[in-house]
Scaffold this motif. Structure first.
Motif, short mmCIF file in Angstrom:
data_model
loop_
_atom_site.label_atom_id
_atom_site.label_comp_id
_atom_site.label_asym_id
_atom_site.label_seq_id
_atom_site.Cartn_x
_atom_site.Cartn_y
_atom_site.Cartn_z
N ASN A 8 0.89 -1.32 -0.13
CA ASN A 8 -0.15 -0.07 0.14
C ASN A 8 0.77 1.21 0.02
OD1 ASN A 8 -2.78 -1.08 0.35
ND2 ASN A 8 -2.12 -1.77 2.01
N ASP A 64 0.64 4.24 -2.66
CA ASP A 64 0.49 5.42 -2.56
C ASP A 64 1.45 6.44 -2.87
OD1 ASP A 64 -1.36 7.04 -0.72
OD2 ASP A 64 0.16 7.38 0.73
N SER A 118 -5.34 -4.80 0.52
CA SER A 118 -5.05 -3.57 -0.11
C SER A 118 -6.10 -2.53 0.08
CB SER A 118 -4.95 -3.98 -1.82
OG SER A 118 -6.20 -4.54 -2.25
N THR A 122 -5.54 1.32 -0.22
CA THR A 122 -5.40 1.66 -1.57
C THR A 122 -6.50 2.01 -2.23
OG1 THR A 122 -3.04 0.95 -1.65
CG2 THR A 122 -4.03 1.41 -3.86
#
Length: 116
Positions: A35, A39, A61, A64
């Motif tokens: 993640n 990001d 996830s 995200t």
């Protein structure tokens, strides 16, 4: 050319998905394996859609996915997990099961990015 964020922690699967998407005329951003890595790749205009593995080595996830949803960036999960694991604002998100059926995934991504 649509830019697709790829979040997948398995190197071989990430390599295969990346190759298939590029062969279909898409630009792959990443792949990211966490993640935090994903990001860092999500910037304004940097991605048009995303392919997310639901399980990143025992971590979901979902952070995200939630960020992408907040930014209005469409995504699909590609996973061996069950859609029933999606809760709250992620419930009902598109899920493609592994092994990946690439024609179906590519069609879904083309539909998600058609206005770009």
């Amino acid at each position: 050319m649509p830019k697709i964020l790829l979040l997948e922690d398995d190197f071989l699967i990430a390599y295969d998905v990346k190759a298939q998407l590029e062969d279909a005329g898409m630009e792959v951003v990443g792949p990211a394996s966490s993640n935090e890595d994903a990001d860092a790749l999500i910037q304004p205009g940097a991605v048009h859609a995303a392919v997310l593995d639901m399980d990143l080595g025992g971590v979901t996830s979902f952070p995200t996915a939630s960020r992408l949803k907040d930014l209005g960036i469409p995504f699909v999960f590609v996973t061996g997990n069950d859609q029933a694991e999606l809760k709250g604002s992620l419930a009902g998100s598109a899920v493609h099961t592994k092994p990946v059926h690439f024609p179906r995934l590519i069609d879904a991504l083309k539909n998600l990015t058609a206005s770009d």
